[in-house]
Design a protein around this motif. Structure first.
Motif, mmCIF file in Angstrom:
data_model
loop_
_atom_site.group_PDB
_atom_site.id
_atom_site.type_symbol
_atom_site.label_atom_id
_atom_site.label_comp_id
_atom_site.label_asym_id
_atom_site.label_seq_id
_atom_site.Cartn_x
_atom_site.Cartn_y
_atom_site.Cartn_z
ATOM 1 N N ILE A 168 -4.843 29.922 103.138
ATOM 2 C CA ILE A 168 -4.364 30.510 104.381
ATOM 3 C C ILE A 168 -5.533 30.557 105.348
ATOM 4 O O ILE A 168 -6.577 31.122 105.050
ATOM 5 C CB ILE A 168 -3.785 31.918 104.153
ATOM 6 N N THR A 169 -5.327 29.938 106.502
ATOM 7 C CA THR A 169 -6.370 29.879 107.518
ATOM 8 C C THR A 169 -5.964 30.748 108.697
ATOM 9 O O THR A 169 -4.830 30.644 109.178
ATOM 10 C CB THR A 169 -6.576 28.433 107.994
ATOM 11 N N THR A 170 -6.859 31.598 109.148
ATOM 12 C CA THR A 170 -6.571 32.447 110.297
ATOM 13 C C THR A 170 -7.640 32.245 111.357
ATOM 14 O O THR A 170 -8.726 31.743 111.075
ATOM 15 C CB THR A 170 -6.532 33.938 109.903
ATOM 16 N N SER B 252 -11.308 36.839 114.498
ATOM 17 C CA SER B 252 -11.113 37.836 115.548
ATOM 18 C C SER B 252 -12.288 38.798 115.533
ATOM 19 O O SER B 252 -13.148 38.754 114.665
ATOM 20 C CB SER B 252 -9.806 38.590 115.337
ATOM 21 N N GLN C 288 -2.718 41.805 113.733
ATOM 22 C CA GLN C 288 -3.091 40.493 113.200
ATOM 23 C C GLN C 288 -3.502 40.614 111.733
ATOM 24 O O GLN C 288 -3.130 39.783 110.905
ATOM 25 C CB GLN C 288 -4.227 39.888 114.017
ATOM 26 N N GLU C 289 -4.260 41.648 111.402
ATOM 27 C CA GLU C 289 -4.676 41.862 110.014
ATOM 28 C C GLU C 289 -3.469 42.146 109.127
ATOM 29 O O GLU C 289 -3.385 41.655 108.001
ATOM 30 C CB GLU C 289 -5.686 43.000 109.941
ATOM 31 N N ARG D 177 -1.647 38.895 108.510
ATOM 32 C CA ARG D 177 -2.423 38.093 107.558
ATOM 33 C C ARG D 177 -2.202 38.603 106.132
ATOM 34 O O ARG D 177 -1.903 37.831 105.225
ATOM 35 C CB ARG D 177 -3.909 38.152 107.913
ATOM 36 N N ASP D 178 -2.291 39.917 105.952
ATOM 37 C CA ASP D 178 -2.133 40.496 104.617
ATOM 38 C C ASP D 178 -0.725 40.289 104.058
ATOM 39 O O ASP D 178 -0.555 40.015 102.867
ATOM 40 C CB ASP D 178 -2.469 41.987 104.653
ATOM 41 N N ASN E 283 1.319 37.784 104.824
ATOM 42 C CA ASN E 283 1.441 36.375 104.463
ATOM 43 C C ASN E 283 0.725 36.058 103.164
ATOM 44 O O ASN E 283 1.215 35.278 102.349
ATOM 45 C CB ASN E 283 0.930 35.488 105.601
ATOM 46 N N ILE E 284 -0.424 36.647 102.950
ATOM 47 C CA ILE E 284 -1.150 36.443 101.689
ATOM 48 C C ILE E 284 -0.342 37.011 100.523
ATOM 49 O O ILE E 284 -0.196 36.373 99.487
ATOM 50 C CB ILE E 284 -2.557 37.068 101.763
#
Length: 54
Positions: free
Chosen positions: A4-6, A9, A16-17, A20-21, A23-24
């Protein structure tokens, strides 16, 4: 293995965090985190599939 590429920031974006979490957790199959992070009326729309409802 899933990668997973973000976008980097400044660390001042809780939304956003959170995304990301989530999706992970989804990619790694951690359903407990997903369930704890969602409301009872969530609808997850996956392109090419039927919507998932809680």
């Amino acid at each position: 293995m899933t990668k997973i590429t973000t976008i980097a920031s400044c660390g001042n974006s809780p939304k956003q965090e959170f995304l990301r979490d989530i999706n992970i957790a989804f990619a790694q199959g951690h359903s407990k985190i997903l369930i704890e992070s969602a409301t009872d009326d969530i609808v997850w729309e996956i392109v090419g599939d039927k919507p998932l409802k809680a």
